[in-house]
Design an enzyme around this catalytic site. Structure first.
Site, mmCIF file in Angstrom:
data_model
loop_
_atom_site.group_PDB
_atom_site.id
_atom_site.type_symbol
_atom_site.label_atom_id
_atom_site.label_comp_id
_atom_site.label_asym_id
_atom_site.label_seq_id
_atom_site.Cartn_x
_atom_site.Cartn_y
_atom_site.Cartn_z
ATOM 1 N N GLU A 91 1.298 -1.747 0.132
ATOM 2 C CA GLU A 91 0.005 0.005 0.142
ATOM 3 C C GLU A 91 0.369 0.995 0.218
ATOM 4 O OE1 GLU A 91 -3.391 -0.267 2.120
ATOM 5 O OE2 GLU A 91 -3.353 -2.138 2.220
HETATM 6 N N1 CAA Z 1 -6.078 11.390 -3.730
HETATM 7 C C1 CAA Z 1 -6.670 11.709 -4.833
HETATM 8 N N2 CAA Z 1 -6.066 11.719 -5.996
HETATM 9 C C2 CAA Z 1 -5.402 11.778 -5.641
HETATM 10 C C3 CAA Z 1 -4.135 11.273 -4.439
HETATM 11 C C4 CAA Z 1 -4.768 10.697 -3.898
HETATM 12 N N3 CAA Z 1 -4.510 10.240 -2.623
HETATM 13 N N4 CAA Z 1 -3.014 11.200 -5.377
HETATM 14 C C5 CAA Z 1 -2.518 11.527 -6.409
HETATM 15 N N5 CAA Z 1 -3.661 12.758 -6.803
HETATM 16 C C6 CAA Z 1 -3.753 12.968 -8.473
HETATM 17 C C7 CAA Z 1 -3.293 14.177 -8.765
HETATM 18 O O1 CAA Z 1 -4.070 14.916 -8.030
HETATM 19 C C8 CAA Z 1 -3.516 14.571 -10.303
HETATM 20 O O2 CAA Z 1 -4.065 14.551 -10.669
HETATM 21 P P1 CAA Z 1 -5.183 15.886 -11.681
HETATM 22 O O3 CAA Z 1 -3.878 15.526 -12.780
HETATM 23 O O4 CAA Z 1 -5.468 15.573 -11.701
HETATM 24 O O5 CAA Z 1 -3.785 16.686 -10.258
HETATM 25 C C9 CAA Z 1 -2.791 12.817 -10.476
HETATM 26 O O6 CAA Z 1 -3.417 11.181 -9.333
HETATM 27 C C10 CAA Z 1 -2.066 11.962 -10.597
HETATM 28 O O7 CAA Z 1 -1.280 12.120 -9.576
HETATM 29 P P2 CAA Z 1 1.029 12.529 -9.753
HETATM 30 O O8 CAA Z 1 1.488 13.399 -10.006
HETATM 31 O O9 CAA Z 1 0.860 12.865 -7.588
HETATM 32 O O10 CAA Z 1 1.266 11.237 -9.746
HETATM 33 P P3 CAA Z 1 2.237 9.999 -9.691
HETATM 34 O O11 CAA Z 1 2.342 9.854 -11.163
HETATM 35 O O12 CAA Z 1 3.486 11.362 -8.985
HETATM 36 O O13 CAA Z 1 2.405 9.022 -8.483
HETATM 37 C C11 CAA Z 1 2.375 8.323 -5.534
HETATM 38 C C12 CAA Z 1 1.952 9.788 -6.831
HETATM 39 C C13 CAA Z 1 1.705 9.252 -4.544
HETATM 40 C C14 CAA Z 1 3.982 8.273 -6.621
HETATM 41 C C15 CAA Z 1 1.482 7.348 -6.180
HETATM 42 O O14 CAA Z 1 1.635 7.115 -7.801
HETATM 43 C C16 CAA Z 1 1.590 6.269 -5.596
HETATM 44 O O15 CAA Z 1 1.226 6.668 -4.507
HETATM 45 N N6 CAA Z 1 2.664 5.228 -5.549
HETATM 46 C C17 CAA Z 1 2.567 4.076 -4.954
HETATM 47 C C18 CAA Z 1 1.185 3.103 -5.433
HETATM 48 C C19 CAA Z 1 0.957 1.613 -4.020
HETATM 49 O O16 CAA Z 1 0.673 2.773 -2.847
HETATM 50 N N7 CAA Z 1 1.071 0.281 -4.672
HETATM 51 C C20 CAA Z 1 0.990 -0.655 -3.980
HETATM 52 C C21 CAA Z 1 0.309 -1.495 -4.464
HETATM 53 S S1 CAA Z 1 -1.536 -1.922 -3.322
HETATM 54 C C22 CAA Z 1 -1.069 -2.967 -2.768
HETATM 55 O O17 CAA Z 1 -0.211 -3.278 -2.159
HETATM 56 C C23 CAA Z 1 -2.745 -3.927 -2.327
HETATM 57 C C24 CAA Z 1 -2.587 -5.084 -1.668
HETATM 58 O O18 CAA Z 1 -3.237 -6.289 -1.698
HETATM 59 C C25 CAA Z 1 -1.874 -5.182 0.093
#
Ligand code: CAA
Length: 421
Positions: A404
């Site tokens: 996550e």
């Molecule tokens: N809520 C709503 N919108 C969001 C958001 C949030 N928390 N975070 C980002 N966004 C939106 C942004 O506002 C942006 O929208 P706009 O272009 O309209 O402004 C869009 O999403 C893209 O955001 P970023 O430019 O910030 O995206 P990024 O490519 O730089 O990535 C990141 C940001 C935080 C690194 C994200 O990719 C991330 O969280 N990565 C990790 C993913 C993850 O947690 N993976 C785990 C797998 S799931 C798992 O483990 C499940 C399981 O089985 C236990």
């Protein structure tokens, strides 16, 4: 400003007596948030209802999860019976509205329950966490009425278990780099690709799959689809052989020309990435609670052991080397608990919890890792063998710094948030 962890409780009908004392609260109480406090003091006490939930989860963990937990870990056996009971008791849809078979509770109740279950069995608690925050919450918040009636009611009552499918071999942290495609064919999508490390992968009946529909549009071309296990072309890949949470069921999932009806898309076209991010923001509070529980479970065992075990003619707790370790563990756990409860409280108040959830997960997972290592050290040679549980908690702790969103991803979220103005 109102700032309290004490939440109100609207008891809607008389509590029924059942053989399981923890049953009634899940079936007959509804917690609501935002009780008006007239004074300006902070109140860190838990309400009577939250204390009851804690006791209920604690009893369940001791009576139902503890027996066989070591064997399930060794054999990588999913806690099927235990998860079924957790569903019947209302733990799998804790925050869902009762009209969809949920327990109608607040996020604070949920994190308290996850904390208690995780003290004993983090393999079971991750099933509860994923089903609640990555599957039920997103469906209830963003799903259509038809989707809620068809899927949410069964997921919230535990009749079926859900999975959240975002990660891929090359898209774990970099979540926009989805290779899985969902091609628009008019009234349906055709889904192709592979998802990796999927919690509940082998046991789930309903999967929320994040896939790319229009690569040109970047994250705005991603959709979230509800995919059923029995849809033709859906294949369950090999089970992962893991370091920790070995009782949980982690698989890759393969989609080969799976036809998914358009009505199974969550939200508008292109909403999938934001759906995933928003779901993960809440999910991270659940994993933070899991990390807190793992840390607290290891600490409680180390504390007890240090008062029983003697060296050099005295209990080892009387050696400052051990007492200081316990003091550090206690301090870290207290700090982690405050961060986790605060993030839950913010979510319940309708405030933005992206930052507080990331902070809570970062700190609680680090606490879990450090305190479990120290718990093994305090147990000495006994800590290195399976009968004493702490080695399992140490192995389980590691994943809380990875799934996550890794600790490094939490630092991206935190630093972007504090630097944005
Ligand atoms: N809520 C709503 N919108 C969001 C958001 C949030 N928390 N975070 C980002 N966004 C939106 C942004 O506002 C942006 O929208 P706009 O272009 O309209 O402004 C869009 O999403 C893209 O955001 P970023 O430019 O910030 O995206 P990024 O490519 O730089 O990535 C990141 C940001 C935080 C690194 C994200 O990719 C991330 O969280 N990565 C990790 C993913 C993850 O947690 N993976 C785990 C797998 S799931 C798992 O483990 C499940 C399981 O089985 C236990």
């Amino acid at each position: 400003m109102e700032n309290s962890y004490s939440l109100g409780c609207d008891r809607r009908s008389t509590l029924k007596k059942t053989s399981l004392e923890y049953r009634p609260i899940f079936l007959h109480t509804r917690i609501f948030v935002g009780r008006q406090h007239k004074d300006l003091t902070m109140d860190f006490s838990l309400s009577e209802e939250h204390l009851m939930i804690r006791q209920a989860a604690r009893d369940f963990a001791q009576n139902e999860l503890l027996p066989g937990v070591i064997e399930r870990d060794e054999a990588q056996r999913f806690p099927t019976e235990q998860i079924k009971k957790l569903g019947e008791l209302g733990f799998l849809g804790m925050m869902v509205d009762p009209k969809y078979n949920g327990s109608g509770m607040d996020t604070l109740s949920y994190v308290i329950a996850i904390e208690e279950l995780s003290k004993v069995d983090a393999s079971a608690s991750v099933v509860v966490s994923v089903n609640n925050s990555l599957v039920c919450w997103g469906l209830e918040t963003f799903g259509s009425e038809a989707q809620k009636e068809k899927y949410l009611s069964r997921l919230a009552s535990g009749q079926v278990i859900g999975a959240f499918c975002l990660s891929e071999p090359e898209a774990g942290s970099d979540a926009t780099s989805q290779k899985t495609t969902a091609i628009d064919k008019g009234d349906h999508y055709v889904l192709n690709g592979t998802k990796n490390w999927i919690t509940n992968g082998g046991t789930s009946e309903v999967c929320l799959v994040i896939a790319q529909t229009d690569r040109e549009k970047g994250h705005k071309g991603i959709n979230a689809l509800i995919v059923e296990k029995n849809m033709p072309g859906f294949e369950i890949g090999p089970k992962e052989n893991k370091l920790g949470i070995r009782g949980s069921d982690t698989h890759s999932l393969i989609f080969n020309e799976v036809k998914v009806p358009k009505e199974n898309r969550i939200g508008k076209d292109g909403f999938g990435f934001k759906f995933a991010m928003k779901s993960l923001s809440g999910g991270r509070i659940g994993i933070a609670a899991q990390a807190l529980g793992i840390a607290a479970g290891a600490y409680e065992m180390a504390l007890k052991y240090s008062k029983e075990r003697s060296t050099f003619g005295t209990k080892i707790a009387n050696h400052q080397a051990i007492a200081f370790k316990l003091a550090d563990m206690h301090t870290q756990i207290e700090a982690a608990r405050h961060l986790v409860y605060k993030a839950a409280w913010e979510k319940d108040q309708g405030l933005n919890y992206d930052l507080s959830g990331a902070v809570a997960k970062l700190y609680a997972s680090q606490t879990a890792m450090e305190t479990t290592v120290e718990a093994v050290q305090i147990h000495g040679g006994n800590g290195f063998v399976k009968d004493y549980h702490v080695e399992r908690l140490m192995r389980d702790a590691k994943i809380t710094q990875i799934y996550e969103g890794t600790s490094e991803i939490q630092k991206i979220v935190i630093s972007r948030s504090i630097l944005k103005d």
